[in-house]
Write a protein that holds these residues in place. Structure first.
Motif, PDB file in Angstrom:
ATOM      1  N   ASP A  57      -9.233  35.886  56.689  1.00 12.35           N
ATOM      2  CA  ASP A  57     -10.005  37.068  57.030  1.00 12.35           C
ATOM      3  C   ASP A  57     -10.990  37.344  55.903  1.00 12.35           C
ATOM      4  O   ASP A  57     -11.097  36.591  54.942  1.00 12.35           O
ATOM      5  N   GLU A  58     -11.717  38.444  56.007  1.00 14.39           N
ATOM      6  CA  GLU A  58     -12.740  38.737  55.013  1.00 14.39           C
ATOM      7  C   GLU A  58     -12.141  38.897  53.628  1.00 14.39           C
ATOM      8  O   GLU A  58     -12.717  38.472  52.629  1.00 14.39           O
ATOM      9  N   ALA A  59     -10.962  39.514  53.550  1.00 18.44           N
ATOM     10  CA  ALA A  59     -10.327  39.710  52.250  1.00 18.44           C
ATOM     11  C   ALA A  59      -9.990  38.364  51.619  1.00 18.44           C
ATOM     12  O   ALA A  59     -10.162  38.149  50.423  1.00 18.44           O
ATOM     13  N   ASP A  60      -9.512  37.422  52.454  1.00 16.33           N
ATOM     14  CA  ASP A  60      -9.193  36.097  51.943  1.00 16.33           C
ATOM     15  C   ASP A  60     -10.434  35.415  51.392  1.00 16.33           C
ATOM     16  O   ASP A  60     -10.424  34.825  50.320  1.00 16.33           O
ATOM     17  N   GLU A  61     -11.523  35.490  52.137  1.00 20.85           N
ATOM     18  CA  GLU A  61     -12.733  34.818  51.713  1.00 20.85           C
ATOM     19  C   GLU A  61     -13.258  35.410  50.419  1.00 20.85           C
ATOM     20  O   GLU A  61     -13.740  34.703  49.531  1.00 20.85           O
ATOM     21  N   GLY A  62     -13.121  36.732  50.265  1.00 15.30           N
ATOM     22  CA  GLY A  62     -13.596  37.383  49.053  1.00 15.30           C
ATOM     23  C   GLY A  62     -12.727  37.079  47.859  1.00 15.30           C
ATOM     24  O   GLY A  62     -13.157  37.214  46.716  1.00 15.30           O
ATOM     25  N   ALA A  63     -11.471  36.652  48.089  1.00 16.42           N
ATOM     26  CA  ALA A  63     -10.546  36.368  46.993  1.00 16.42           C
ATOM     27  C   ALA A  63     -10.348  34.869  46.776  1.00 16.42           C
ATOM     28  O   ALA A  63      -9.410  34.438  46.151  1.00 16.42           O
ATOM     29  N   GLY A  64     -11.262  34.072  47.341  1.00 20.37           N
ATOM     30  CA  GLY A  64     -11.143  32.637  47.160  1.00 20.37           C
ATOM     31  C   GLY A  64     -10.408  31.953  48.285  1.00 20.37           C
ATOM     32  O   GLY A  64     -10.098  30.770  48.201  1.00 20.37           O
ATOM     33  N   GLY A  65     -10.115  32.682  49.369  1.00 22.58           N
ATOM     34  CA  GLY A  65      -9.384  32.100  50.482  1.00 22.58           C
ATOM     35  C   GLY A  65     -10.143  30.981  51.156  1.00 22.58           C
ATOM     36  O   GLY A  65      -9.543  30.066  51.705  1.00 22.58           O
ATOM     37  N   ALA A  66     -11.451  31.033  51.113  1.00 24.43           N
ATOM     38  CA  ALA A  66     -12.240  29.995  51.746  1.00 24.43           C
ATOM     39  C   ALA A  66     -11.957  28.644  51.093  1.00 24.43           C
ATOM     40  O   ALA A  66     -11.978  27.601  51.730  1.00 24.43           O
ATOM     41  N   GLN A  67     -11.659  28.677  49.785  1.00 22.87           N
ATOM     42  CA  GLN A  67     -11.330  27.437  49.103  1.00 22.87           C
ATOM     43  C   GLN A  67      -9.877  27.031  49.363  1.00 22.87           C
ATOM     44  O   GLN A  67      -9.546  25.860  49.387  1.00 22.87           O
ATOM     45  N   LEU A  68      -8.992  28.030  49.514  1.00 27.89           N
ATOM     46  CA  LEU A  68      -7.584  27.724  49.747  1.00 27.89           C
ATOM     47  C   LEU A  68      -7.366  27.230  51.170  1.00 27.89           C
ATOM     48  O   LEU A  68      -6.688  26.253  51.403  1.00 27.89           O
ATOM     49  N   GLY A  69      -7.940  27.937  52.129  1.00 29.23           N
ATOM     50  CA  GLY A  69      -7.988  27.451  53.492  1.00 29.23           C
ATOM     51  C   GLY A  69      -6.782  27.712  54.365  1.00 29.23           C
ATOM     52  O   GLY A  69      -6.939  28.079  55.511  1.00 29.23           O
ATOM     53  N   SER A  70      -5.541  27.526  53.891  1.00 25.78           N
ATOM     54  CA  SER A  70      -4.365  27.670  54.735  1.00 25.78           C
ATOM     55  C   SER A  70      -3.122  27.746  53.864  1.00 25.78           C
ATOM     56  O   SER A  70      -3.184  27.611  52.640  1.00 25.78           O
ATOM     57  N   GLY A  71      -1.980  27.938  54.557  1.00 25.52           N
ATOM     58  CA  GLY A  71      -0.730  27.922  53.826  1.00 25.52           C
ATOM     59  C   GLY A  71      -0.512  26.595  53.123  1.00 25.52           C
ATOM     60  O   GLY A  71       0.064  26.540  52.027  1.00 25.52           O
TER      61      GLY A  71
END
Length: 241
Positions: A57-71
């Motif tokens: 979600d947006e929070a993930d993307e703002g916290a680097g989630g876009a690089q992490l991607g998944s569990g």
């Protein structure tokens, strides 16, 4: 044990959290990639329950989630930084590729959905035993811990302890003879919104020492290192050298 549940389904997450908490474990929950990554980085856990299919979600993307991607990427990141916390991956039963990917990324075991909560706890116990080289039943002097039923006995009688003292003694008995860092012990017994201070921890240790007096099990303080529970030699009988 202190356990991190990483699951985006609120119903499953809530059921698992209540079940493990009712069994006496301290449980933290993460519902997103960013939360999982953050919790796992700042808090030591005994085991992690990880769902591989986490939404971004947006929070993930703002916290680097876009690089992490998944569990799966959260797991890979943990292993890459040298974190060897036992991980039980939760997957759909018919997704063999997910199980393979999870094991290849560093998971220790997997369990297909739907699952039995008793089996979840049993598998977590097995993973922690394996990681620490312990058994379900451990003894030091007259003190015995049966992890399967979560019970201490002293001289063959049940040893009833308040929750925090129970958790301290459990950690020191997993396994006996292991030096437990004071900071690590404090962090495992703390909540994110409440930190267990040194004075409180020392009070728990003091009370446990009194309860273990004469049992052949003692808690030793190793200055600058932490605490260690060990079997102690019995005092000589009267009249003996």
């Amino acid at each position: 044990m202190r356990i991190l549940i990483v699951e985006d389904d609120p119903v499953l997450r809530g059921v698992m959290q209540r079940s493990l908490a009712d069994a006496g474990h301290r449980v933290d929950v993460a519902a997103s990639v960013a939360e999982a990554h953050h919790f796992w980085c700042v808090q030591p856990f005994d085991a992690v329950l990880l769902d591989l299919n986490l939404p971004l979600d947006e929070a993930d993307e703002g916290a680097g989630g876009a690089q992490l991607g998944s569990g799966l990427a959260v797991l890979r990141a943990a292993r890459a930084r040298g974190d060897r916390t036992p991980v039980l991956v939760l997957t759909a039963r018919d997704r063999t590729h997910e199980r393979i990917a999870g094991l290849d990324a560093g998971a220790d075991d997997y369990l297909g959905k739907p699952y039995d909560l008793a089996e979840v706890e049993a598998r977590l116990r097995a993973l922690v035993r394996r990681s620490r080289g312990t058994q379900d039943r451990t003894a030091a002097g007259a003190l015995v811990l049966d992890r399967h039923v979560r019970r201490f006995t002293l001289h063959g009688l049940p040893l009833d302890l308040p929750a925090r003292e129970f958790e301290v003694l459990w950690e020191l008995m997993t396994p006996p003879g292991r030096v437990v860092n004071k900071r690590t012990l404090s962090e495992k017994l703390s909540d994110f919104d409440e930190t267990l201070g040194d004075n409180a921890l020392e009070a728990f240790i003091s009370r446990l020492r009194k309860k273990l007096a004469g049992s052949g099990a003692g808690i030793r303080t190793l200055r600058g290192l932490g605490y260690m529970l060990e079997a102690q030699a019995a005092p000589p009988a009267d009249g003996m050298p």
